[in-house]
Design an enzyme around this catalytic site. Sequence first.
Site, PDB file in Angstrom:
ATOM      1  N   LYS A  70       0.859  -1.193   0.000  1.00 50.20           N
ATOM      2  CA  LYS A  70       0.000   0.000   0.000  1.00 50.20           C
ATOM      3  C   LYS A  70       0.888   1.233   0.000  1.00 50.20           C
ATOM      4  CE  LYS A  70      -3.923   1.550   2.903  1.00 50.20           C
ATOM      5  NZ  LYS A  70      -4.769   1.140   4.062  1.00 50.20           N
ATOM      6  N   SER A 124      -9.358   0.655   2.854  1.00 51.06           N
ATOM      7  CA  SER A 124      -8.532   1.515   2.034  1.00 51.06           C
ATOM      8  C   SER A 124      -7.336   0.806   1.396  1.00 51.06           C
ATOM      9  CB  SER A 124      -8.027   2.702   2.855  1.00 51.06           C
ATOM     10  OG  SER A 124      -7.192   2.281   3.916  1.00 51.06           O
ATOM     11  N   SER A 128      -9.471  -1.709   7.143  1.00 50.46           N
ATOM     12  CA  SER A 128      -8.921  -1.485   5.806  1.00 50.46           C
ATOM     13  C   SER A 128      -8.079  -2.624   5.245  1.00 50.46           C
ATOM     14  CB  SER A 128      -8.115  -0.188   5.777  1.00 50.46           C
ATOM     15  OG  SER A 128      -8.986   0.923   5.798  1.00 50.46           O
TER      16      SER A 128
END
Lengths: 95, 466
Positions: free
Chosen positions: B79, B155, B179
């Site tokens: 990420k 996310s 997330s």
Amino acid sequence: MKTRRTKTQAGKRKPSAVRARSAAKAAPKARPHPATPELKERDFIAAAAHVLGLVIEPAWKPAIEASFAITLRLAASFMDFPLPDEAEPAPVFAA
Amino acid sequence: METAWAQASEIAAAVREGRASASDVVTAALARIGQRNPALNAFTAVLGERAVAKAASIDKAPANARAALPLAGVPFAVKNLFDIAGMSTRAGSKINRERAPATRDAAVVSRLETAGAVLVGALNMGEYAYDFTGENVHDGPCRNPHDVSRMSGGSSSGSGAAVAGGLVPLALGSDTNGSIRVPASFCGIFGLKPTYGRLSRARSFPFVASLDHVGPMARSTRDLALAYDAMQGHDPDDPVCADRPIEAVTPLIDRGIAGLGIAVAGGYFRIGAYPQAQTALARVAAALGAEAEIELPEPERARAAAYVITASEGAALHLDRLRTRARDFDPAVRDRLIAGAMIPAPLVAKAQKFRRWYRARVLELFARVDVVLAPVTPCTAPRIGQTTFRFGGIEIPLRANIGVYTQPISFIGLPVVAVPVPLTPLPIGVQIIAAPWREDIALRVARTLEQMGIAAAPRPALQAQD
């Protein structure tokens, strides 16, 4: 409860979490702040933006007001949960 | 060897034993990224040169040194809130692209590479991690490999899509309110959110300091365990990282579930769950023989308190940027952060008091059971662009509410494995929740479900076309 939520979503009631009105009722001798009875959530947002140095463009207001109203509604769900004065907060949680 | 859908453990074994070279594995991964990423939009940066050099160094290492690498030659991606030396850590934002390039890799990136894994890129994510959808106004929406018209979840959106789409076998995500678990559910992969404080967050961009976790996402329990073990260990660079010995779980995951008390979360966790979420939970519970239902104390209030703390702490983190660069935020993130900045302090203080009360009551439950099962998401992946969904008979905003079942769990830092149940046409996840520091138990249950065929990462049609 349904009535209260509807009013909150419409932004027409005083901030429940602040509970200024109920506090005033509980302590009738206390003198409420002159602005309190008229304070609306959108007025609070405008004042807070001023204090925090934030500029809110007109187009952003509906979403911000809606988000703030949701936050207050959610907060009300635990604000009335009884905890002793001695209850320790957990700002840095340790499992 | 054919690595397009190989697990990290299989790749590492092949590289260790000389049946495959790290260079070939990494070259193939880079080719897959080039081929599939345009459809998925999972990657925001591909590190071809760095990855090829790292792979070559593994291949040149003495055989005995290579044999000691648990993740030898395993391509992975992170990420884009994890620091990568030489790159600005954008954290899904436009604003952060102006930051100076990071001088070091994030701690967990370094630890995975020490174990032989090879970083191949940075992944799309919701801006500043304040997101459950995988939509990003700056980089475009990340797409679900099982149906590219649907959300990946967020996310850690790119992490979910990259692993589920077969671009890499392993990715790192972060989980503040769900997330890691939400994209794992929507994309149909395994995700581990460890105990709060277990893995170092050093050199990752924060969101809510008192709620932020990092963890692995993969297509098998074993791969989660291998990556998790490689990342364990105290790190003084993260003041929250616990000073505990490494408690390796990989040797434990095949121990089965004999003797474990497993219950299903009732009440709040049943309300609003769509039929697919109920079906997945029922399958998992039946396979595990979990007949007992258990009520977590005040989960709705816990979720509300997590919401308020998130909004307040997140807004405090970004206040200066909101003052000076408000127009450069994703509007959906900006408006929630501005509202969060205005939350009166007594509400946040009460939320933190409630948090400790809730933690104590939930830990009492773990004296009676070892594992609690709950849905990850109320529904399967919504369509990209969808802004509301029906929950409990009411139409509510989607972005803020997909995590209704994950927030009461991460609120007190409990370890969770999200396991994918391969329903048709879309998968959906179930949370395997354990007591603090008992990741081993959650992983044993996940591994058992995998061996029974109840939990599996389905290979998307995108793959079959290769």
